[in-house]
Structures are given as C-alpha cells and as structure tokens.
Design a protein around this motif. Structure first.
Motif, short mmCIF file in Angstrom:
data_model
loop_
_atom_site.label_atom_id
_atom_site.label_comp_id
_atom_site.label_asym_id
_atom_site.label_seq_id
_atom_site.Cartn_x
_atom_site.Cartn_y
_atom_site.Cartn_z
N PHE A 108 37.33 38.91 42.80
CA PHE A 108 37.06 39.53 41.50
C PHE A 108 36.95 41.04 41.63
O PHE A 108 37.48 41.79 40.80
CB PHE A 108 35.78 38.96 40.90
CG PHE A 108 35.39 39.58 39.59
CD1 PHE A 108 36.11 39.31 38.43
CD2 PHE A 108 34.32 40.45 39.50
CE1 PHE A 108 35.77 39.90 37.22
CE2 PHE A 108 33.96 41.04 38.31
CZ PHE A 108 34.69 40.76 37.16
N ILE A 109 36.27 41.51 42.68
CA ILE A 109 36.14 42.95 42.89
C ILE A 109 37.50 43.58 43.13
O ILE A 109 37.83 44.64 42.59
CB ILE A 109 35.18 43.23 44.08
CG1 ILE A 109 33.76 42.80 43.73
CG2 ILE A 109 35.20 44.71 44.44
CD1 ILE A 109 32.80 42.84 44.90
N ILE A 110 38.33 42.92 43.95
CA ILE A 110 39.68 43.42 44.21
C ILE A 110 40.47 43.49 42.91
O ILE A 110 41.15 44.48 42.62
CB ILE A 110 40.39 42.52 45.24
CG1 ILE A 110 39.75 42.69 46.62
CG2 ILE A 110 41.89 42.86 45.33
CD1 ILE A 110 40.22 41.68 47.65
N CYS A 111 40.40 42.43 42.10
CA CYS A 111 41.13 42.41 40.84
C CYS A 111 40.61 43.45 39.86
O CYS A 111 41.38 43.99 39.05
CB CYS A 111 41.06 41.02 40.21
SG CYS A 111 42.35 39.90 40.78
N CYS A 112 39.33 43.75 39.91
CA CYS A 112 38.79 44.80 39.04
C CYS A 112 39.45 46.14 39.35
O CYS A 112 39.71 46.94 38.44
CB CYS A 112 37.27 44.91 39.21
SG CYS A 112 36.35 43.62 38.35
N GLY A 113 39.72 46.38 40.64
CA GLY A 113 40.46 47.59 40.99
C GLY A 113 41.85 47.58 40.39
O GLY A 113 42.32 48.59 39.86
N SER A 114 42.51 46.42 40.43
CA SER A 114 43.84 46.30 39.81
C SER A 114 43.77 46.47 38.30
O SER A 114 44.61 47.15 37.70
CB SER A 114 44.44 44.92 40.13
OG SER A 114 45.09 44.93 41.38
#
Length: 666
Positions: free
Chosen positions: A245-251
C-alpha cells in the motif's frame, strides 16, 4: 528426518530476560552442515534461481528473494532422499542458493543501463562487477553479525528470516510444503508462460481500453494500469498489504496527482531540464512519457534522500558493531584453547581484514586495467568511492532487512551513481566511457549492499537453528561466484532475445532509472536537480511523519502497472489472514499462502526464462503461430481491447485460486 516434532524455542522471537540465554534448535552438538550433498544442491539452486530472478527482475523491476522457495525445495529434496540430520544441511543449501537473488539484484539494477544507453558491456565485466561486489558485501557484513543477530535478539523482527526458518524447522517433520510449492509453481508457471510465450491475452490491463479512458488519458493525462502476471501477484502477497500500500501510494501521488498537475499547469510549455533535446510540450506527451521524462526523477531524489537518512540513523549501529569486532580481535589473543562457541564462531577477524584488502586490490585492478576507467588515477578514485559507500551503506541494508525484510539497494545505488558521476566528471572522465565506468562501479556497490542484506538474513536463520556462522560465511563466496557467472550469461541471452530498448524490450525499470541519472551528467547536460529536490523534500516530510520513505519513493519511480498488482497480492494476504477469530488459524493460512505465492514467483520466472531460451534458439516460427492475428504487437503480446478484456478472466481466476488454496483445509 526426525521422529519427534522440531520447533523453535519460545524465546526465539522475543527479547531475552536478564541472565536468560537462547538455546538453538540443534543445541550445542555438531550437526552435519557442509557435505557434498548440501554444497551440490545449493549450487544447483543458485544457478536455477539466478536465471529465474534475472528474468523476473528485468521484466518487472522486482527481484524476489529466493530464500523461502529454496528452503522449501531443500526440505522436499532432503526428505525425498531420506537424508539423516538434514536440518543443518538444508541451512547450507538455502544459504548458498540464496546468493542468486542478492547477486541478481546488484547486477540487473545497474548493468542493463549500459545497453539502454546504447553502449556495450562484456561478460567479463559483468561477472567481475557482480563477484567482487558480492565478496565485499560478505566481508563488510561479518563484523556486524553479532550486533544484528545476537545483541539485538528479539528487537528486530527479521520477517524473511522468520518465514524461512519456520519452513526449515517444520520441514523436519514432513515435506507437504514442497508439494504445495510445486503445484503452485506449475500453475503460475503455465499461466505466465501462456502469456509471455504465446501472447494468449494482454499482459497489462489499462483504463485506456475503454473510449472514455483513452479520452481522459489524452486530455487529463490520467491513467490506471495493472500487470496481470502471476509472479507479480505472488510478489505482492509476500510483500504484504502494509508495504504494498505504501509503495502504491507513491505511484498514486505520481500518476494521479503530479502528472495531471504538470499537464494542467505547464501543458503548453516545452521543459528540457536535462538538456536532452526535448521538443514536445507537456500536453503533447502521453502520461507514460511525462512519467519517464519528469515525474520519475522526483522518486529518484526521494530514494537518494531516504538513503542518507538511513545512514544517519545507522551511525550508532556502525559504532556498536565496530566495537564488537574490535573486542573480538582482542579476545582471540587470550582465549584458552577449546573455549570457542561454535554457534558464535565467525571467520577470524584477521582473515576478514586480509580478505577486504585483497578484494579491494582486485577491485582496483579491475577498474584500472579491465577497461572500466582510463588510467590508474581514475581507478584509485573509483576504488575509494566503492570502499566508502559500500561500507557505510552495509548497515543500512542490514537494518532494512532486519526490520522490514526488504533491501532498498536501488535507492542507495542511485545515490552512488550521482556521487560517482560528479567525481568522475571532475576527474576528467565523461561521455560514453564515463557512463560505462559509472554503471560498473554502481554495479559493484549495488551487489555489495544486496549481498550484505541477504547474508544477515542467512546468518539469523543459522543462529535460530544452531548452525556454524563461519561455515555459512565461507561457502557464501562460492555461491556468489556461481551466481555472478549465471547472471552474466542470462543477461547476454536476454539482451539478444528481447533487448532493453524499443518495442517488446524488457522493462528493466531500475536500470532505466539509473540510465536517466547518468546520461545527462556524463554528456555535458544538467541533472534535474529541481525534481530531485522535490523528491528530497517529500522524503523528509515522510520521515517526519513516520512513513517509510524508501518504500514510498520506490513506488514513485516504478511504473504504476507493476505496483498495482502488488497491492492486489497484499490485499489477498490480508484477507486470508483475517478470516478466522483464531489467530493460529490465520497464521497457518498466511503461511500456506506464502508457499503458494512463492510458487507463483518461482514458476512464473522460470518459465519466463524457458520462453526467452525458446526465442533465443530461433523458435519464433513456432511461437508466432499461436498469436492471434490483429491483436498482437511486435513482441508477440496481445494489446488490443479484446485481449485486455480476455485478460480480466484469467487474472481473476489466478487471484481466486490464491485465496481458495490458502483458505482450504488440508
């Protein structure tokens, strides 16, 4: 195999009370560890998983950690052969085999960038870059072992080491987990093989498949994309919901906010921050072009800053570990014979110091006389860069592995490349020669950091089980050398088969990011310092708010279609681990799902290598006959709307299988 149930002591994962000692599974006895069987199987695993991880990493930008699937296979093979005293041997198999993933990460994040830049690198350079970097990672990490593994016992979770240890220990009672992995590997492998080889459906789902989605992408530069591969889905499951989720928030920040905002504010402008000759306005670019030329650099700046923050936070770790190493040096002089504690026995510190010196000499000779730099002076400069950065960032890599189970080598390598480029340009090395030199130097550092992070995981596994650290450390060198040779050969094959630029090329997102950093700096242009600065500010804010900046910023420069399936996999992991009111049931379901996800990863990656070999061997005439006319691109992948619609069905099916198989009671 043992007749009684084998399990970890109850104080394996908690801090020890005053005066309490941890007693490993194997106790103080001398188990079978290094045998012809364990070394042979370990090296075989190294070759297989090096090839598989290289393909997957170049395709989707994520290198799976091979420790868990190798541990499962080791348990299954050892059990099938009826080997006695197999636990210690399985640790050695896993430890040697795990060299595959760490060496692959160091190589594919940097060296393909040389091809992307239109230059060339030979097998000799790729092999030495990976091998020498791996050797440095092992040697720099050994003095830190006691700090991370023993002194911080129970304070660091070591998630990957925990999972691998549980597989090895539970495997002493049977090999059911190996069968689960095999079944999932076949399903995931066939699934990805059908897509990558025969192009049966689209590899990527996009909102542009609908007319309204295409209009939104053209006008507002807003698009969502999802990779449908089984291997990427499995990777997301293992990463888990929190970090995916954190990685996708960056995206999401980049693709749903920054890119549309750039179009809204500067749509009519031509912006050439790096002097690369851009002539298009922002409005004339696709969302993917805006991401490549501008937005991704914000993530690069964030990753570099997050790495610096990590070094600052690790200063205490460095001081403590060096103190332990110095103390070990002094105790060795006065230690009575026979008092050595086998499970705390590292390679002698004198051997480590001598090894570091010898490896650094070899690194210098490689740089100065192996066609990397132009002269001895530049070779010395490159050596200093490698030695300082590799040593300092070793603690960052080990700390990250110990806490979150993932090694942020790509971010630390980008900062290495920036420093290297600035120093080499000042030393008079520019242009094509400078780019090749910077990438090879970055490859050495990246492999060193990746290997250090992987080794601390292996040593923690050995600590819990009770094997000899010295033996793990010594045989790591052979594993690294074999992995380096394998990765170099696989990259040559993949370059000739797919290439790294143009239609149908391998994505290699990290290598593309590295190339984007180096090229302008080495050709007299400017680095996008403004974008780096924005990324740095975001990283500082994230750190202040307690959000893992490295994971967030990684999401900012990896393409969205490779991050969304991570979120899907992470959501599945959360779902299957929260259905029961009994926490032990949830834990068992999560563990079984991890085996299945590992099978998806290993099967998909291995079949990807098979597909590449078929194409490399000239079987295009056979493979092309399976592609549907009119819906396949030049690489053989279906891309038209019908193919994307078809892809929804098998993707939902593979997700459903992961949920069903994880919840199913054996």
């Amino acid at each position: 195999m043992a007749d009684k149930k084998v399990q970890l002591p109850d104080n394996a994962h908690r801090e020890l009370k005053p005066g309490e000692q941890y007693k490993p599974v194997l106790g103080g006895r001398q188990p079978l560890e290094v045998t012809p069987y364990s070394v042979t199987v370990g090296l075989l695993m190294t070759i297989i998983f090096s090839a598989a991880a290289a393909y997957l990493g170049l395709k989707v930008g994520q290198v799976f950690e091979a420790a868990i699937p190798i541990a499962i296979l080791a348990v299954g093979i050892t059990g099938a052969l009826g080997k006695k005293d197999g636990l210690g041997q399985n640790v050695i198999i896993q430890s040697i085999g795990a060299c595959s993933g760490v060496v692959v990460a160091g190589a594919i994040f940097t060296l393909p960038a040389i091809y992307i830049l239109g230059l060339d690198v030979n097998f000799f350079q790729m092999f030495l870059s990976s091998m020498l970097g791996g050797f440095l990672g092992i040697l720099f990490l050994i003095p830190f072992r006691k700090y991370f593994v023993k002194e911080m016992h129970g304070k660091y979770p070591f998630p990957e080491a925990t999972a691998t240890t549980q597989v090895l220990v539970s495997g002493e009672s049977g090999g059911k987990s190996a069968r689960t992995l095999l079944a999932a590997g076949l399903i995931g492998g066939i699934y990805d093989f059908v897509v990558s080889t025969f192009g049966a459906w689209a590899e990527t789902l996009s909102t542009t498949v609908m007319h309204w989605g295409q209009v939104v992408a053209d006008k507002a530069k807003l698009v969502l994309k999802l990779n449908t591969g089984a291997a990427v889905l499995g990777l997301g499951y293992i990463v888990g919901l929190k970090y995916s989720f954190i990685i996708c928030c960056g995206s999401f920040l980049v693709w749903l906010v920054i890119i549309p905002l750039m179009n809204l504010i500067w749509g009519a402008d031509v912006i050439d921050l790096m002097g690369t000759g851009i002539t298009q306005t922002i409005a004339q670019m696709s969302p993917e072009q805006i991401f490549k030329e501008y937005a991704r650099h914000i993530g690069i700046g964030g990753i570099a800053t997050a790495g610096i923050i990590g070094i600052v936070k690790s200063s205490g770790v460095i001081k403590s570990a060096v103190g332990l190493a110095v103390g070990e040096f002094r105790r060795k002089k006065d230690a009575p014979a026979g008092t050595s504690d086998r499970i705390q026995e590292d390679l002698p510190m004198k051997t480590v110091v001598f090894g570091i010196a010898l490896t650094l000499i070899a690194v210098f000779a490689f740089f100065a006389f192996g066609g990397v730099v132009n002269n001895v002076w530049q070779g010395l400069i490159a050596l200093v860069i490698v030695a300082l950065i590799a040593f300092l960032f070793t603690t960052v890599a080990a700390n990250a592995i110990a806490i979150v189970g993932s090694n942020p080598v790509s971010g630390m390598t980008i900062m290495t490349l920036i420093i290297t480029a600035l120093v080499l340009v000042a030393a008079g090395l520019k242009g094509n020669a400078g780019m090749v030199a910077a990438m090879v130097i970055g490859g050495v550092v990246c492999t060193a950091l990746s290997t250090a992070g992987g080794l601390i995981t292996d040593l923690k596994i050995g600590y819990w089980i009770g094997t000899t650290p010295r033996k793990q450390e010594a045989w790591k060198f052979l594993g690294v050398a074999v992995a380096a040779a394998t990765v170099g050969g696989v990259m040559l094959i993949l370059d000739k088969t797919y290439g790294f630029v143009g239609d149908g090329a391998l994505v290699a997102p990290q290598a593309n990011a590295m190339a984007a950093v180096i090229q302008p700096m080495m050709n007299g242009g400017n680095a996008p310092w403004l974008l780096y600065g924005i990324g740095a500010a975001i990283a500082l804010v994230l750190n202040f708010c307690g959000v893992p900046a490295l994971a967030f910023c990684l999401g900012m420069f990896i393409p969205l279609d490779l991050n969304l399936p991570l979120l899907v996999g992470g959501a599945i992991a959360w779902f299957v681990s929260s259905r029961s009111k009994d926490s032990s049931v949830n834990a068992l379901r999560l563990e079984k799902g991890t085996l299945i996800a590992s099978g998806f990863i290993a099967g998909g990656a291995l079949m990807g290598v098979v597909s590449a070999v078929l194409k490399f061997a000239g079987c295009e005439w056979f493979l092309a006959g399976w592609n549907t006319p009119g819906v396949a691109d030049a690489a053989g992948y279906c891309t038209a709307a019908p193919a994307e619609m078809i892809a929804i069905v098998p993707f939902l099916a593979i997700c459903g299988y992961l949920v069903w198989a994880s919840l199913k009671k054996d």
